[in-house]
Design a protein around this motif. Structure first.
Motif, mmCIF file in Angstrom:
data_model
loop_
_atom_site.group_PDB
_atom_site.id
_atom_site.type_symbol
_atom_site.label_atom_id
_atom_site.label_comp_id
_atom_site.label_asym_id
_atom_site.label_seq_id
_atom_site.Cartn_x
_atom_site.Cartn_y
_atom_site.Cartn_z
ATOM 1 N N PHE A 57 0.838 -1.206 0.000
ATOM 2 C CA PHE A 57 0.000 0.000 0.000
ATOM 3 C C PHE A 57 0.872 1.255 0.000
ATOM 4 O O PHE A 57 0.568 2.233 -0.687
ATOM 5 N N GLN A 58 1.976 1.226 0.760
ATOM 6 C CA GLN A 58 2.920 2.339 0.742
ATOM 7 C C GLN A 58 3.498 2.519 -0.655
ATOM 8 O O GLN A 58 3.607 3.644 -1.166
ATOM 9 N N LEU A 59 3.873 1.412 -1.293
ATOM 10 C CA LEU A 59 4.428 1.465 -2.637
ATOM 11 C C LEU A 59 3.447 2.101 -3.606
ATOM 12 O O LEU A 59 3.813 2.982 -4.397
ATOM 13 N N TRP A 60 2.198 1.674 -3.555
ATOM 14 C CA TRP A 60 1.216 2.232 -4.475
ATOM 15 C C TRP A 60 1.031 3.734 -4.258
ATOM 16 O O TRP A 60 0.997 4.507 -5.218
ATOM 17 N N ARG A 61 0.924 4.149 -2.989
ATOM 18 C CA ARG A 61 0.731 5.576 -2.711
ATOM 19 C C ARG A 61 1.866 6.415 -3.273
ATOM 20 O O ARG A 61 1.638 7.462 -3.891
ATOM 21 N N GLU A 62 3.101 5.955 -3.065
ATOM 22 C CA GLU A 62 4.243 6.724 -3.539
ATOM 23 C C GLU A 62 4.336 6.715 -5.062
ATOM 24 O O GLU A 62 4.667 7.735 -5.678
ATOM 25 N N ALA A 63 4.047 5.581 -5.673
ATOM 26 C CA ALA A 63 4.077 5.503 -7.132
ATOM 27 C C ALA A 63 3.021 6.405 -7.748
ATOM 28 O O ALA A 63 3.278 7.120 -8.732
ATOM 29 N N GLU A 64 1.837 6.407 -7.162
ATOM 30 C CA GLU A 64 0.753 7.239 -7.680
ATOM 31 C C GLU A 64 1.071 8.720 -7.498
ATOM 32 O O GLU A 64 0.784 9.543 -8.376
ATOM 33 N N THR A 65 1.695 9.064 -6.378
ATOM 34 C CA THR A 65 2.092 10.449 -6.158
ATOM 35 C C THR A 65 3.109 10.912 -7.197
ATOM 36 O O THR A 65 3.031 12.026 -7.726
ATOM 37 N N LEU A 66 4.064 10.044 -7.512
ATOM 38 C CA LEU A 66 5.106 10.393 -8.471
ATOM 39 C C LEU A 66 4.584 10.438 -9.909
ATOM 40 O O LEU A 66 4.916 11.358 -10.667
ATOM 41 N N ALA A 67 3.784 9.444 -10.270
ATOM 42 C CA ALA A 67 3.402 9.284 -11.674
ATOM 43 C C ALA A 67 2.060 9.909 -12.019
ATOM 44 O O ALA A 67 1.798 10.218 -13.178
ATOM 45 N N GLY A 68 1.197 10.062 -11.012
ATOM 46 C CA GLY A 68 -0.164 10.496 -11.314
ATOM 47 C C GLY A 68 -0.972 9.322 -11.832
ATOM 48 O O GLY A 68 -1.444 8.497 -11.066
ATOM 49 N N ARG A 69 -1.098 9.234 -13.116
ATOM 50 C CA ARG A 69 -1.809 8.117 -13.752
ATOM 51 C C ARG A 69 -0.873 6.929 -13.902
ATOM 52 O O ARG A 69 0.249 7.052 -14.398
ATOM 53 N N ILE A 70 -1.312 5.766 -13.451
ATOM 54 C CA ILE A 70 -0.590 4.514 -13.658
ATOM 55 C C ILE A 70 -1.425 3.657 -14.602
ATOM 56 O O ILE A 70 -2.619 3.452 -14.374
ATOM 57 N N HIS A 71 -0.800 3.179 -15.657
ATOM 58 C CA HIS A 71 -1.539 2.440 -16.685
ATOM 59 C C HIS A 71 -1.464 0.931 -16.502
ATOM 60 O O HIS A 71 -2.317 0.208 -17.025
ATOM 61 N N ALA A 72 -0.450 0.458 -15.789
ATOM 62 C CA ALA A 72 -0.295 -0.988 -15.608
ATOM 63 C C ALA A 72 0.596 -1.269 -14.409
ATOM 64 O O ALA A 72 1.443 -0.449 -14.036
ATOM 65 N N VAL A 73 0.403 -2.445 -13.829
ATOM 66 C CA VAL A 73 1.275 -2.927 -12.766
ATOM 67 C C VAL A 73 1.735 -4.326 -13.132
ATOM 68 O O VAL A 73 0.936 -5.156 -13.587
ATOM 69 N N VAL A 74 3.028 -4.576 -12.967
ATOM 70 C CA VAL A 74 3.604 -5.896 -13.198
ATOM 71 C C VAL A 74 4.093 -6.415 -11.853
ATOM 72 O O VAL A 74 5.098 -5.941 -11.311
ATOM 73 N N ASN A 75 3.373 -7.379 -11.298
ATOM 74 C CA ASN A 75 3.743 -7.964 -10.008
ATOM 75 C C ASN A 75 4.789 -9.046 -10.252
ATOM 76 O O ASN A 75 4.482 -10.213 -10.490
ATOM 77 N N ASN A 76 6.053 -8.620 -10.186
ATOM 78 C CA ASN A 76 7.167 -9.500 -10.485
ATOM 79 C C ASN A 76 7.924 -9.941 -9.236
ATOM 80 O O ASN A 76 8.563 -10.991 -9.244
ATOM 81 N N ALA A 77 7.865 -9.176 -8.151
ATOM 82 C CA ALA A 77 8.645 -9.494 -6.958
ATOM 83 C C ALA A 77 8.271 -10.872 -6.419
ATOM 84 O O ALA A 77 7.099 -11.233 -6.348
ATOM 85 N N GLY A 78 9.285 -11.635 -6.042
ATOM 86 C CA GLY A 78 9.010 -12.960 -5.507
ATOM 87 C C GLY A 78 10.236 -13.555 -4.830
ATOM 88 O O GLY A 78 11.373 -13.165 -5.107
#
Length: 253
Positions: free
Chosen positions: A71-92
């Motif tokens: 949730f922290q990651l999403w908030r910061e990404a959205e703040t930086l980018a504004g519109r996000i068009h896609a997410v790639v969940n690669n971490a594992g």
């Protein structure tokens, strides 16, 4: 000059500082997207990756092993980018634990693996779908595994279970939110030439890794990256709900 197929897209990639994630970032940048590069600890590698794509991206740090990290990651990404068009969940991650382990060790291994491989991805999917519904659609790419379709090794049962859950989540999102312009796709590699594979080969030999792969070779990270970039093309809406196998023809069912 031909327009790059992902021009204008902001794409969040988790676990992006090395391996498959770094290859995905490079491929997205080549296709015209602006990658949002997530890293957990290795800022140096993330900054080097950003430099390799000529600085045409964004960096975001978050610890996905902690509840709330996604949730922290999403908030910061959205703040930086504004519109996000896609997410790639690669971490594992892949944790080794046997059925002979102490119950607490067993429980800790399962909790750790599900937190990084599934819960964090599910949290990001939640935020992404809400964002996409409000902004005219978007894409979710979940990096699953051959292990999620055919089961996995006895000393790493949590890994296969998390990847199976991720495939099911992808299909559920595809069924539930396609009408809102959300497209969800899972990609399920077999062995890929990464540090994880190198460690296995060092321990057991290459033949042990490729014995059941008819083409006799592991996939390259660049192959996975190329497929991710293709799946994110606006023209590929009908891939919604698909699981794309990248395993050299090895048996999965």
């Amino acid at each position: 000059m031909q327009l790059k197929p992902l021009a204008g897209q902001n794409v969040l990639v988790t676990g992006a500082s090395g391996g498959i994630g770094a290859a995905i970032v490079t491929g997205l940048a080549e296709a015209g997207a602006r990658p949002i590069i997530h890293f957990g600890r290795d800022r140096t590698a993330a900054e080097a990756l950003l430099a390799r794509i000529s600085g045409e991206g964004l960096l975001v740090q978050a610890d996905l092993s902690q509840p709330g990290g996604a949730f922290q990651l999403w908030r910061e990404a959205e703040t930086l980018a504004g519109r996000i068009h896609a997410v790639v969940n690669n971490a594992g991650i892949r944790t080794e634990v046997t059925i002979d382990a102490d119950p607490q060790v067993w429980a800790d291994a399962w909790q750790k693996e599900f937190q990084v491989n599934f819960f964090a991805a599910a949290d990001l999917c939640k935020e992404a779908v809400r964002h996409f519904k409000a902004h005219g659609g978007g894409r979710v790419i979940n990096m699953a595994s051959r292990a999620g379709q055919r089961g996995y090794a006895a000393d790493a049962l949590p890994y296969g279970a998390t990847k199976a859950a991720l495939i099911n989540l992808t299909k559920s999102i595809a069924r539930s939110f396609a009408g809102d312009g959300v497209v969800a796709i899972a990609i399920a590699p077999g062995w890929v030439q990464t540090d994880m594979a190198d460690n296995f080969v060092e321990k057991f030999g290459k033949q042990a890794a490729v014995a059941d792969i008819p083409i006799g070779e592991m996939a390259l990270p660049a192959e996975i990256a190329e497929l991710v970039a293709f799946a994110l093309r606006p023209s590929q809406r009908s891939l919604n709900g698909a699981t794309l196998d990248v395993n050299g023809g090895s048996y999965i069912r």
